[in-house]
Each structure stands twice: as structure tokens, then as C-alpha cells.
Design a protein around this motif. Structure first.
Motif, PDB file in Angstrom:
ATOM      1  N   VAL A 114       0.852  -1.182   0.000  1.00 34.81           N
ATOM      2  CA  VAL A 114       0.000   0.000   0.000  1.00 34.81           C
ATOM      3  C   VAL A 114       0.889   1.233   0.000  1.00 34.81           C
ATOM      4  CG1 VAL A 114      -1.809   1.259   1.237  1.00 34.81           C
ATOM      5  CG2 VAL A 114      -1.794  -1.224   1.256  1.00 34.81           C
ATOM      6  N   ASP A 115       0.507   2.216  -0.786  1.00 33.49           N
ATOM      7  CA  ASP A 115       1.240   3.466  -0.844  1.00 33.49           C
ATOM      8  C   ASP A 115       0.810   4.345   0.319  1.00 33.49           C
ATOM      9  OD1 ASP A 115       2.811   5.545  -1.630  1.00 33.49           O
ATOM     10  OD2 ASP A 115       1.507   6.188  -3.264  1.00 33.49           O
ATOM     11  N   CYS A 116       1.534   4.259   1.445  1.00 30.81           N
ATOM     12  CA  CYS A 116       1.130   4.966   2.657  1.00 30.81           C
ATOM     13  C   CYS A 116       2.182   5.970   3.109  1.00 30.81           C
ATOM     14  CB  CYS A 116       0.818   3.973   3.770  1.00 30.81           C
ATOM     15  SG  CYS A 116       2.154   2.846   4.149  1.00 30.81           S
ATOM     16  N   GLY A 117       3.026   6.439   2.207  1.00 28.13           N
ATOM     17  CA  GLY A 117       4.103   7.351   2.566  1.00 28.13           C
ATOM     18  C   GLY A 117       3.671   8.795   2.639  1.00 28.13           C
ATOM     19  N   ASP A 118       4.608   9.637   3.059  1.00 29.20           N
ATOM     20  CA  ASP A 118       4.371  11.057   3.237  1.00 29.20           C
ATOM     21  C   ASP A 118       5.145  11.856   2.191  1.00 29.20           C
ATOM     22  OD1 ASP A 118       2.792  10.658   5.525  1.00 29.20           O
ATOM     23  OD2 ASP A 118       4.566  10.493   6.778  1.00 29.20           O
ATOM     24  N   HIS A 119       4.918  13.157   2.186  1.00 31.26           N
ATOM     25  CA  HIS A 119       5.644  14.062   1.296  1.00 31.26           C
ATOM     26  C   HIS A 119       6.963  14.462   1.959  1.00 31.26           C
ATOM     27  CE1 HIS A 119       2.293  14.856  -1.518  1.00 31.26           C
ATOM     28  NE2 HIS A 119       1.547  14.592  -0.457  1.00 31.26           N
ATOM     29  N   VAL A 120       8.014  14.614   1.152  1.00 30.05           N
ATOM     30  CA  VAL A 120       9.330  14.962   1.672  1.00 30.05           C
ATOM     31  C   VAL A 120       9.892  16.124   0.870  1.00 30.05           C
ATOM     32  CG1 VAL A 120      11.693  14.179   2.025  1.00 30.05           C
ATOM     33  CG2 VAL A 120       9.811  12.627   2.467  1.00 30.05           C
ATOM     34  N   ILE A 121      10.401  17.129   1.582  1.00 28.67           N
ATOM     35  CA  ILE A 121      11.109  18.255   0.985  1.00 28.67           C
ATOM     36  C   ILE A 121      12.547  18.190   1.489  1.00 28.67           C
ATOM     37  CG2 ILE A 121      11.227  20.748   0.778  1.00 28.67           C
ATOM     38  CD1 ILE A 121       8.244  20.751   1.686  1.00 28.67           C
ATOM     39  N   ILE A 122      13.504  18.148   0.591  1.00 30.10           N
ATOM     40  CA  ILE A 122      14.919  18.137   0.974  1.00 30.10           C
ATOM     41  C   ILE A 122      15.514  19.480   0.572  1.00 30.10           C
ATOM     42  CG2 ILE A 122      17.135  16.989   0.741  1.00 30.10           C
ATOM     43  CD1 ILE A 122      15.663  14.467  -0.056  1.00 30.10           C
ATOM     44  N   ILE A 123      16.078  20.189   1.546  1.00 32.46           N
ATOM     45  CA  ILE A 123      16.697  21.490   1.273  1.00 32.46           C
ATOM     46  C   ILE A 123      18.197  21.395   1.527  1.00 32.46           C
ATOM     47  CG2 ILE A 123      14.625  22.817   1.783  1.00 32.46           C
ATOM     48  CD1 ILE A 123      15.850  23.440   4.526  1.00 32.46           C
ATOM     49  N   ASN A 124      18.939  22.383   1.044  1.00 35.11           N
ATOM     50  CA  ASN A 124      20.391  22.491   1.195  1.00 35.11           C
ATOM     51  C   ASN A 124      21.125  21.285   0.617  1.00 35.11           C
ATOM     52  OD1 ASN A 124      20.304  25.001   2.503  1.00 35.11           O
ATOM     53  ND2 ASN A 124      19.923  24.020   4.472  1.00 35.11           N
ATOM     54  N   CYS A 125      20.710  20.833  -0.549  1.00 33.99           N
ATOM     55  CA  CYS A 125      21.381  19.698  -1.183  1.00 33.99           C
ATOM     56  C   CYS A 125      22.801  20.044  -1.612  1.00 33.99           C
ATOM     57  CB  CYS A 125      20.588  19.224  -2.396  1.00 33.99           C
ATOM     58  SG  CYS A 125      19.081  18.398  -1.946  1.00 33.99           S
ATOM     59  N   ASP A 126      23.056  21.312  -1.893  1.00 38.03           N
ATOM     60  CA  ASP A 126      24.396  21.698  -2.302  1.00 38.03           C
ATOM     61  C   ASP A 126      25.388  21.640  -1.142  1.00 38.03           C
ATOM     62  OD1 ASP A 126      23.125  23.744  -1.008  1.00 38.03           O
ATOM     63  OD2 ASP A 126      23.834  25.326  -2.349  1.00 38.03           O
ATOM     64  N   GLN A 127      24.906  21.552   0.101  1.00 39.05           N
ATOM     65  CA  GLN A 127      25.775  21.455   1.262  1.00 39.05           C
ATOM     66  C   GLN A 127      25.902  20.034   1.783  1.00 39.05           C
ATOM     67  OE1 GLN A 127      24.408  24.257   4.171  1.00 39.05           O
ATOM     68  NE2 GLN A 127      24.314  25.932   2.697  1.00 39.05           N
ATOM     69  N   ALA A 128      25.310  19.056   1.100  1.00 34.59           N
ATOM     70  CA  ALA A 128      25.471  17.656   1.481  1.00 34.59           C
ATOM     71  C   ALA A 128      26.894  17.220   1.169  1.00 34.59           C
ATOM     72  CB  ALA A 128      24.465  16.780   0.741  1.00 34.59           C
ATOM     73  N   VAL A 129      27.400  16.289   1.947  1.00 33.62           N
ATOM     74  CA  VAL A 129      28.790  15.863   1.786  1.00 33.62           C
ATOM     75  C   VAL A 129      28.837  14.424   1.291  1.00 33.62           C
ATOM     76  CG1 VAL A 129      29.659  17.442   3.532  1.00 33.62           C
ATOM     77  CG2 VAL A 129      28.947  15.168   4.212  1.00 33.62           C
ATOM     78  N   LEU A 130      29.907  14.121   0.592  1.00 36.72           N
ATOM     79  CA  LEU A 130      30.224  12.753   0.196  1.00 36.72           C
ATOM     80  C   LEU A 130      31.494  12.358   0.940  1.00 36.72           C
ATOM     81  CD1 LEU A 130      29.531  12.854  -3.622  1.00 36.72           C
ATOM     82  CD2 LEU A 130      28.258  11.605  -1.919  1.00 36.72           C
ATOM     83  N   THR A 131      31.460  11.267   1.673  1.00 42.37           N
ATOM     84  CA  THR A 131      32.581  10.864   2.503  1.00 42.37           C
ATOM     85  C   THR A 131      33.635  10.140   1.682  1.00 42.37           C
ATOM     86  OG1 THR A 131      31.451   8.818   3.076  1.00 42.37           O
ATOM     87  CG2 THR A 131      31.135  10.691   4.549  1.00 42.37           C
ATOM     88  N   GLY A 132      34.821  10.098   2.223  1.00 39.79           N
ATOM     89  CA  GLY A 132      35.917   9.382   1.568  1.00 39.79           C
ATOM     90  C   GLY A 132      36.362  10.083   0.302  1.00 39.79           C
ATOM     91  N   LYS A 133      36.700   9.288  -0.715  1.00 35.64           N
ATOM     92  CA  LYS A 133      37.170   9.819  -1.991  1.00 35.64           C
ATOM     93  C   LYS A 133      36.086   9.756  -3.059  1.00 35.64           C
ATOM     94  CE  LYS A 133      41.926   8.430  -1.151  1.00 35.64           C
ATOM     95  NZ  LYS A 133      43.062   7.657  -1.658  1.00 35.64           N
ATOM     96  N   LYS A 134      34.818   9.777  -2.629  1.00 30.58           N
ATOM     97  CA  LYS A 134      33.730   9.622  -3.583  1.00 30.58           C
ATOM     98  C   LYS A 134      33.636  10.781  -4.562  1.00 30.58           C
ATOM     99  CE  LYS A 134      30.785   6.847  -0.647  1.00 30.58           C
ATOM    100  NZ  LYS A 134      30.951   7.221   0.744  1.00 30.58           N
ATOM    101  N   LEU A 135      34.035  11.980  -4.151  1.00 30.97           N
ATOM    102  CA  LEU A 135      33.965  13.122  -5.067  1.00 30.97           C
ATOM    103  C   LEU A 135      34.833  12.906  -6.295  1.00 30.97           C
ATOM    104  CD1 LEU A 135      33.909  16.245  -2.746  1.00 30.97           C
ATOM    105  CD2 LEU A 135      32.135  15.479  -4.290  1.00 30.97           C
TER     106      LEU A 135
END
Length: 142
Positions: free
Chosen positions: A48-69
Motif C-alpha cells: 500500500v502506498d502509505c508514505g508522506d511528502h518529503v522536501i529536501i533542502i540544502n542539497c548543495d551542502q550535502a557531503v560525500l565521505t571518503g574519496k567519492k567526489l
């Protein structure tokens, strides 16, 4: 004791806002995917599709750990012969950080109609400003 099954008409959908500033991209995406599916609710059912709405802000400030960049690439195919394209995550996070988050959440949702319906409830923004203030989103704590 009987088990209650959630009905699509009776589901109350709330709006959550996730702040990705300083947090790993994958962890924010995993939390968003769980909320979109409804796994944080006690009435969760996988069919059943029982999920909620999600807004993600500040995606440009998210980090990638290690040498993933430097070492991680996003690949896609155009459909033409020899049309395999790739982009480094370093460039993707500089130019299209919201697309990188969208792709990460999309990969964590099921590849069926429930996953496609859940992805329509996702809003991703680069900065702290968003267009969904009228829905009164609640900040989600990790």
C-alpha cells in the motif's frame, strides 16, 4: 487479535522537511526513501502506498565521505550506439546537487508503481528556500 490493513483513502499524508546541510548524501537519501514509502509509520504495509511528502533542502551542502567526489561517477546511456555517458560526482555536486540527491533517492525506492508514486511526493532544492511553505512542513529529526 486482528491485523488492520491500511486503506489508501484513510491515509493521512504529512509534509516533512529534511535539511541535508553537513550530512552525508546517502544517509539523507535513505531517510527520505523510508519516509516516502511510509516505513516510519506503525501502519506500514509493503503493498500500500502509505508514505508522506518529503522536501529536501540544502542539497548543495550535502557531503560525500571518503574519496567519492573524485572516484564516483554517474553513468547513463542515451539509447544510441556508443551513447554511454558519465559525469563525476565532483562536477555533479557543484552544478546539479539537487539532481544527485534525486538520483540517490530514486535508487532506494522500489522499481514498480509504488516507487514511482512515492517519487512524485519528493521535492528537492539546492538552497534553503523552498516553494512549499503553504503545506506547513514539519522538520524531521534524524
Amino acid at each position: 487479535m486482528s491485523t488492520t490493513m491500511p486503506n489508501v483513502k484513510e491515509i493521512q499524508r504529512t509534509w516533512y522537511i529534511l535539511d541535508a546541510a553537513g550530512k552525508p548524501l546517502g544517509r539523507v537519501a535513505a531517510q527520505a526513501a523510508a519516509i516516502l514509502r511510509g516505513k516510519n509509520k506503525p501502519t506500514f504495509a509493503p503493498n500500500v502506498d502509505c508514505g508522506d511528502h518529503v522536501i529536501i533542502i540544502n542539497c548543495d551542502q550535502a557531503v560525500l565521505t571518503g574519496k567519492k567526489l573524485e572516484q564516483k561517477y554517474y553513468y547513463w546511456h542515451t539509447g544510441w550506439i556508443g551513447g554511454l555517458k558519465k559525469i563525476q560526482y565532483k562536477d555533479m555536486m557543484e552544478n546539479n546537487a539537487d539532481r544527485a540527491m534525486y538520483i540517490a533517492v530514486n535508487g532506494m525506492l522500489p522499481n514498480n508503481t509504488l516507487g514511482r508514486a512515492a517519487l512524485k511526493r519528493l521535492r528537492v532544492y539546492k538552497g534553503a528556500e523552498h516553494k512549499n511553505a503553504a503545506q506547513k512542513p514539519v522538520p524531521f529529526e534524524f
